[in-house]
Write a protein that holds these residues in place. Structure first.
Motif, mmCIF file in Angstrom:
data_model
loop_
_atom_site.group_PDB
_atom_site.id
_atom_site.type_symbol
_atom_site.label_atom_id
_atom_site.label_comp_id
_atom_site.label_asym_id
_atom_site.label_seq_id
_atom_site.Cartn_x
_atom_site.Cartn_y
_atom_site.Cartn_z
ATOM 1 N N MET A 84 0.669 -1.365 -0.124
ATOM 2 C CA MET A 84 0.581 0.089 0.302
ATOM 3 C C MET A 84 1.408 1.028 -0.097
ATOM 4 N N PRO A 85 0.213 1.947 -0.545
ATOM 5 C CA PRO A 85 1.756 3.189 -0.799
ATOM 6 C C PRO A 85 1.925 4.200 0.887
ATOM 7 N N GLU A 86 2.498 4.893 0.443
ATOM 8 C CA GLU A 86 2.849 5.300 2.208
ATOM 9 C C GLU A 86 2.010 5.958 3.288
ATOM 10 N N ASP A 87 1.147 7.421 1.784
ATOM 11 C CA ASP A 87 0.523 8.478 2.144
ATOM 12 C C ASP A 87 -0.931 8.005 2.663
ATOM 13 N N LEU A 88 -1.118 6.521 2.148
ATOM 14 C CA LEU A 88 -2.587 6.009 2.188
ATOM 15 C C LEU A 88 -2.541 5.435 3.163
ATOM 16 N N TYR A 89 -1.622 5.178 3.848
ATOM 17 C CA TYR A 89 -1.445 3.817 4.654
ATOM 18 C C TYR A 89 -1.328 4.690 5.719
ATOM 19 N N PHE A 90 -0.381 5.803 5.758
ATOM 20 C CA PHE A 90 -0.611 6.364 6.923
ATOM 21 C C PHE A 90 -2.313 7.682 7.337
ATOM 22 N N LEU A 91 -3.233 7.489 6.165
ATOM 23 C CA LEU A 91 -4.369 8.104 6.544
ATOM 24 C C LEU A 91 -5.257 6.917 6.700
ATOM 25 N N VAL A 92 -5.304 6.078 6.276
ATOM 26 C CA VAL A 92 -5.902 4.781 7.007
ATOM 27 C C VAL A 92 -5.427 4.926 8.569
ATOM 28 N N LYS A 93 -4.265 4.976 9.116
ATOM 29 C CA LYS A 93 -3.815 4.442 10.684
ATOM 30 C C LYS A 93 -3.879 6.052 11.055
ATOM 31 N N LYS A 94 -3.839 6.878 10.717
ATOM 32 C CA LYS A 94 -5.249 7.733 11.427
ATOM 33 C C LYS A 94 -6.493 7.726 11.846
ATOM 34 N N ALA A 95 -7.343 7.639 10.613
ATOM 35 C CA ALA A 95 -8.831 6.855 11.188
ATOM 36 C C ALA A 95 -8.241 6.063 11.630
ATOM 37 N N VAL A 96 -7.588 5.132 11.926
ATOM 38 C CA VAL A 96 -7.898 4.033 12.808
ATOM 39 C C VAL A 96 -8.071 4.490 14.230
ATOM 40 N N ALA A 97 -7.066 5.017 14.470
ATOM 41 C CA ALA A 97 -6.388 5.564 15.260
ATOM 42 C C ALA A 97 -8.197 6.854 16.425
ATOM 43 N N ILE A 98 -8.462 7.782 15.317
ATOM 44 C CA ILE A 98 -9.928 8.475 15.674
ATOM 45 C C ILE A 98 -10.915 7.619 15.913
ATOM 46 N N ARG A 99 -11.122 6.477 15.454
ATOM 47 C CA ARG A 99 -12.389 5.840 15.305
ATOM 48 C C ARG A 99 -12.280 5.213 16.983
ATOM 49 N N LYS A 100 -10.796 4.571 17.648
ATOM 50 C CA LYS A 100 -10.723 3.889 18.047
ATOM 51 C C LYS A 100 -10.838 5.069 19.414
ATOM 52 N N HIS A 101 -10.271 6.197 19.505
ATOM 53 C CA HIS A 101 -10.455 7.740 20.571
ATOM 54 C C HIS A 101 -12.334 7.556 20.483
ATOM 55 N N LEU A 102 -12.734 6.916 19.480
ATOM 56 C CA LEU A 102 -14.554 7.740 19.331
ATOM 57 C C LEU A 102 -15.112 6.979 20.078
ATOM 58 N N GLU A 103 -14.605 5.882 20.117
ATOM 59 C CA GLU A 103 -15.099 4.285 21.079
ATOM 60 C C GLU A 103 -15.064 4.559 22.375
ATOM 61 N N ARG A 104 -13.683 5.321 22.761
ATOM 62 C CA ARG A 104 -13.746 5.384 24.176
ATOM 63 C C ARG A 104 -14.562 6.807 24.597
ATOM 64 N N ASN A 105 -14.546 7.628 23.416
ATOM 65 C CA ASN A 105 -15.159 8.659 24.321
ATOM 66 C C ASN A 105 -16.287 9.092 22.645
#
Length: 151
Positions: A84-105
Motif C-alpha cells: 500500500m502506498p505510504e501516504d494512504l497507509y498513514f491516512l488509514v492509520k490515522k482514521a483507525v486511531a480516531i475511530r478507536k478514540h471515538l469508541e472511548r469518547n
C-alpha cells in the motif's frame, strides 16, 4: 496550491535542485546506495525513512541523482516495496486511531468531524491510486476492516 480541509494557501516549500546529477561532494556510488536502500528495506523501514536515513546518516541528498532510480522504484524492482502506498497507509492509520478514540469518547464532536475529513481524504487518495493502478482496482476502504490493514 490550497489546503484541502483548511484555509491555508501557502505555497512555500523546499525545491529540488535544478541539476539532476549528484553533487560533486557526494562520493558514494550508485551500487553502494542501492545496497544501503535494500538493507534498510529488509529491516522493515519505509521508503521515507530510508530517504531520511540516506540524507541524515550517509550525506546523500537525493538517491535518484546517485542511483538513477527513485527509492520506491528500486524497491519495487526487487520486490520489497510496500503493498500500500505510504501516504494512504498513514491516512488509514490515522482514521483507525480516531475511530478507536471515538469508541472511548463518544461525545467528542470535533473528533467525529475530523474523522469525516480524514476518511474523505482516504477515499480521494484511494480513487487516485486505483485509477493509476498503484493499488488493486477492487481495493476499497472499509472502516470495519481498516484496522487489519494497518496492523
Amino acid at each position: 496550491m490550497g489546503r484541502m480541509h483548511s484555509n491555508g494557501k501557502g505555497m512555500s516549500s523546499s525545491v529540488l535542485p535544478y541539476k539532476r546529477e549528484a553533487p560533486a561532494w557526494v562520493k558514494t556510488t550508485g551500487p553502494d546506495v542501492e545496497e544501503l536502500i535494500i538493507r534498510a528495506a529488509k529491516k522493515g523501514q519505509l521508503p521515507s525513512q530510508i530517504g531520511a536515513l540516506l540524507r541524515d546518516g550517509h550525506g546523500i541528498p537525493l538517491s535518484n541523482a546517485v542511483t538513477g532510480a527513485k527509492i520506491v522504484r528500486l524497491l519495487k524492482s526487487r520486490g520489497l516495496a510496500p503493498e500500500m502506498p505510504e501516504d494512504l497507509y498513514f491516512l488509514v492509520k490515522k482514521a483507525v486511531a480516531i475511530r478507536k478514540h471515538l469508541e472511548r469518547n463518544r461525545s467528542d464532536v470535533d473528533a467525529k468531524f475530523r474523522l469525516i475529513l480524514v476518511e474523505s481524504r482516504v477515499h480521494r487518495l484511494s480513487r487516485y491510486y486505483r485509477v493509476n493502478k498503484k493499488i488493486a482496482a477492487s481495493w476499497k476502504y472499509d472502516s470495519t476492516t481498516a484496522s487489519t490493514l494497518v496492523a
